[in-house]
Write a protein that holds these residues in place. Sequence first.
Motif, PDB file in Angstrom:
ATOM      1  N   LYS A  54     -19.898   0.973   7.955  1.00 45.13           N
ATOM      2  CA  LYS A  54     -20.777   1.109   9.121  1.00 45.13           C
ATOM      3  C   LYS A  54     -20.088   0.606  10.391  1.00 45.13           C
ATOM      4  CE  LYS A  54     -25.395   0.018  10.752  1.00 45.13           C
ATOM      5  NZ  LYS A  54     -26.637  -0.694  10.518  1.00 45.13           N
ATOM      6  N   ALA A  55     -19.243  -0.425  10.247  1.00 43.89           N
ATOM      7  CA  ALA A  55     -18.513  -0.975  11.396  1.00 43.89           C
ATOM      8  C   ALA A  55     -17.279  -0.140  11.752  1.00 43.89           C
ATOM      9  CB  ALA A  55     -18.093  -2.419  11.105  1.00 43.89           C
ATOM     10  N   GLY A  56     -17.011   0.924  10.985  1.00 50.92           N
ATOM     11  CA  GLY A  56     -15.909   1.834  11.315  1.00 50.92           C
ATOM     12  C   GLY A  56     -14.592   1.546  10.623  1.00 50.92           C
ATOM     13  N   PHE A  57     -14.614   0.778   9.532  1.00 51.80           N
ATOM     14  CA  PHE A  57     -13.362   0.389   8.891  1.00 51.80           C
ATOM     15  C   PHE A  57     -13.080   1.078   7.564  1.00 51.80           C
ATOM     16  CE2 PHE A  57     -14.068  -2.847  11.981  1.00 51.80           C
ATOM     17  CZ  PHE A  57     -12.802  -3.099  12.465  1.00 51.80           C
ATOM     18  N   ALA A  58     -14.033   1.784   6.985  1.00 48.55           N
ATOM     19  CA  ALA A  58     -13.766   2.459   5.713  1.00 48.55           C
ATOM     20  C   ALA A  58     -12.949   3.719   5.994  1.00 48.55           C
ATOM     21  CB  ALA A  58     -15.072   2.818   5.019  1.00 48.55           C
ATOM     22  N   ARG A  59     -11.860   3.857   5.356  1.00 45.68           N
ATOM     23  CA  ARG A  59     -11.025   5.021   5.548  1.00 45.68           C
ATOM     24  C   ARG A  59     -10.617   5.609   4.203  1.00 45.68           C
ATOM     25  NH1 ARG A  59     -12.859   5.212  10.235  1.00 45.68           N
ATOM     26  NH2 ARG A  59     -11.544   5.057  12.037  1.00 45.68           N
ATOM     27  N   ARG A  60      -9.546   5.106   3.649  1.00 43.35           N
ATOM     28  CA  ARG A  60      -8.985   5.683   2.438  1.00 43.35           C
ATOM     29  C   ARG A  60      -9.778   5.331   1.182  1.00 43.35           C
ATOM     30  NH1 ARG A  60      -2.548   5.629   1.619  1.00 43.35           N
ATOM     31  NH2 ARG A  60      -2.491   7.418   0.247  1.00 43.35           N
ATOM     32  N   ALA A  61     -10.043   4.060   0.981  1.00 36.53           N
ATOM     33  CA  ALA A  61     -10.754   3.640  -0.230  1.00 36.53           C
ATOM     34  C   ALA A  61     -11.164   2.183  -0.116  1.00 36.53           C
ATOM     35  CB  ALA A  61      -9.849   3.819  -1.456  1.00 36.53           C
ATOM     36  N   VAL A  62     -12.001   1.775  -1.059  1.00 38.94           N
ATOM     37  CA  VAL A  62     -12.334   0.376  -1.272  1.00 38.94           C
ATOM     38  C   VAL A  62     -11.567  -0.029  -2.522  1.00 38.94           C
ATOM     39  CG1 VAL A  62     -14.173  -1.247  -1.854  1.00 38.94           C
ATOM     40  CG2 VAL A  62     -14.620   0.615  -0.242  1.00 38.94           C
ATOM     41  N   ALA A  63     -10.856  -1.142  -2.475  1.00 35.12           N
ATOM     42  CA  ALA A  63     -10.056  -1.595  -3.615  1.00 35.12           C
ATOM     43  C   ALA A  63     -10.536  -2.960  -4.079  1.00 35.12           C
ATOM     44  CB  ALA A  63      -8.588  -1.678  -3.217  1.00 35.12           C
ATOM     45  N   ALA A  64     -10.510  -3.159  -5.401  1.00 30.81           N
ATOM     46  CA  ALA A  64     -10.940  -4.439  -5.964  1.00 30.81           C
ATOM     47  C   ALA A  64     -10.193  -4.716  -7.263  1.00 30.81           C
ATOM     48  CB  ALA A  64     -12.444  -4.429  -6.218  1.00 30.81           C
ATOM     49  N   GLY A 102      -4.990   5.635   6.958  1.00 28.68           N
ATOM     50  CA  GLY A 102      -4.124   5.022   5.958  1.00 28.68           C
ATOM     51  C   GLY A 102      -4.589   3.654   5.497  1.00 28.68           C
ATOM     52  N   GLY A 103      -5.710   3.181   6.006  1.00 31.66           N
ATOM     53  CA  GLY A 103      -6.173   1.837   5.671  1.00 31.66           C
ATOM     54  C   GLY A 103      -7.223   1.820   4.584  1.00 31.66           C
ATOM     55  N   ALA A 104      -7.490   0.633   4.077  1.00 32.82           N
ATOM     56  CA  ALA A 104      -8.466   0.463   3.006  1.00 32.82           C
ATOM     57  C   ALA A 104      -9.210  -0.857   3.178  1.00 32.82           C
ATOM     58  CB  ALA A 104      -7.755   0.472   1.650  1.00 32.82           C
ATOM     59  N   ILE A 105     -10.394  -0.904   2.598  1.00 36.87           N
ATOM     60  CA  ILE A 105     -11.151  -2.153   2.519  1.00 36.87           C
ATOM     61  C   ILE A 105     -10.834  -2.770   1.162  1.00 36.87           C
ATOM     62  CG2 ILE A 105     -13.445  -3.180   2.324  1.00 36.87           C
ATOM     63  CD1 ILE A 105     -14.462  -1.060   4.256  1.00 36.87           C
ATOM     64  N   THR A 150     -17.959 -23.559  -5.136  1.00 33.81           N
ATOM     65  CA  THR A 150     -18.580 -22.493  -4.356  1.00 33.81           C
ATOM     66  C   THR A 150     -17.648 -21.287  -4.363  1.00 33.81           C
ATOM     67  OG1 THR A 150     -17.578 -23.259  -2.297  1.00 33.81           O
ATOM     68  CG2 THR A 150     -19.788 -24.078  -2.805  1.00 33.81           C
ATOM     69  N   VAL A 151     -18.238 -20.091  -4.291  1.00 35.19           N
ATOM     70  CA  VAL A 151     -17.467 -18.850  -4.263  1.00 35.19           C
ATOM     71  C   VAL A 151     -17.972 -18.006  -3.108  1.00 35.19           C
ATOM     72  CG1 VAL A 151     -16.930 -16.709  -5.493  1.00 35.19           C
ATOM     73  CG2 VAL A 151     -16.979 -18.871  -6.732  1.00 35.19           C
ATOM     74  N   THR A 152     -17.046 -17.423  -2.368  1.00 31.41           N
ATOM     75  CA  THR A 152     -17.386 -16.518  -1.269  1.00 31.41           C
ATOM     76  C   THR A 152     -16.777 -15.155  -1.544  1.00 31.41           C
ATOM     77  OG1 THR A 152     -17.443 -18.346   0.299  1.00 31.41           O
ATOM     78  CG2 THR A 152     -17.210 -16.141   1.219  1.00 31.41           C
ATOM     79  N   VAL A 153     -17.567 -14.101  -1.392  1.00 36.96           N
ATOM     80  CA  VAL A 153     -17.088 -12.727  -1.527  1.00 36.96           C
ATOM     81  C   VAL A 153     -16.631 -12.281  -0.143  1.00 36.96           C
ATOM     82  CG1 VAL A 153     -17.679 -10.368  -2.190  1.00 36.96           C
ATOM     83  CG2 VAL A 153     -18.710 -12.302  -3.407  1.00 36.96           C
ATOM     84  N   ILE A 154     -15.439 -11.684  -0.098  1.00 38.14           N
ATOM     85  CA  ILE A 154     -14.790 -11.358   1.170  1.00 38.14           C
ATOM     86  C   ILE A 154     -14.335  -9.907   1.173  1.00 38.14           C
ATOM     87  CG2 ILE A 154     -12.835 -11.948   2.672  1.00 38.14           C
ATOM     88  CD1 ILE A 154     -12.780 -14.657   1.036  1.00 38.14           C
ATOM     89  N   THR A 155     -14.472  -9.238   2.327  1.00 36.91           N
ATOM     90  CA  THR A 155     -13.830  -7.938   2.519  1.00 36.91           C
ATOM     91  C   THR A 155     -12.795  -8.077   3.632  1.00 36.91           C
ATOM     92  OG1 THR A 155     -15.620  -7.259   4.023  1.00 36.91           O
ATOM     93  CG2 THR A 155     -15.757  -6.490   1.745  1.00 36.91           C
ATOM     94  N   VAL A 156     -11.665  -7.414   3.442  1.00 34.98           N
ATOM     95  CA  VAL A 156     -10.617  -7.355   4.461  1.00 34.98           C
ATOM     96  C   VAL A 156     -10.222  -5.907   4.657  1.00 34.98           C
ATOM     97  CG1 VAL A 156      -9.710  -9.666   3.923  1.00 34.98           C
ATOM     98  CG2 VAL A 156      -8.693  -7.669   2.860  1.00 34.98           C
TER      99      VAL A 156
END
Length: 184
Positions: A138-148, A51-54, A86-92
């Motif tokens: 690769k770290a095991g966190f992709a499940r439902r989708a990537v959202a942006a 049920g999770g997403a990146i 400065t800008v940082t790209v982040i995934t949660v």
Amino acid sequence: MAGAEPQVGAGGPAVQRLQFFLSESVWDADQVNDRRLELSRMLEATAPHDGGAIVIDDSGDRKDGTATAHVGRQWLGRLGKIDNGTVTVITVWTDGRVCYPLHAQPYTPAHHFRRGRIDQEFRTKPQIAATLAARGKKAGFARRAVAADCAYSTSDDWYFALRAADLPYVVALRPHRGTWARDD
């Protein structure tokens, strides 16, 4: 440090020891982050599930001068305008109940590279985001989708990279961009 007064407490021994530890310790940040994510996967409350997403986002901070790495005139969403920063790209990773950071990488504006945007080392924010999303998988966190948000909807490279990594995605579209969907 949490209880230290900004001006007076900053010079105190406890705060200075922490500052020294953080700035002078020799460690591999990727190894520390990988271990943090490993522990998150092991705990029932934070383990990734179907049920999770990146979620991908970028965050900018205004900076004066040019001495800080990655500084340049660029869009700073917090300010709602282009400015020096400065800008940082982040995934949660999130499931709507729990949300925690996975990876982060600073964006380096093209003028920092010898050949600008055509330099082999230059990466756009969408390219960085796609790489971070693949690391999350690769770290095991992709499940439902990537959202942006819609800032990523204009980059075909982003779409192609996510498809190549076999990552489904959901992205907000700008009004002028057409929509499509696969038959299946």
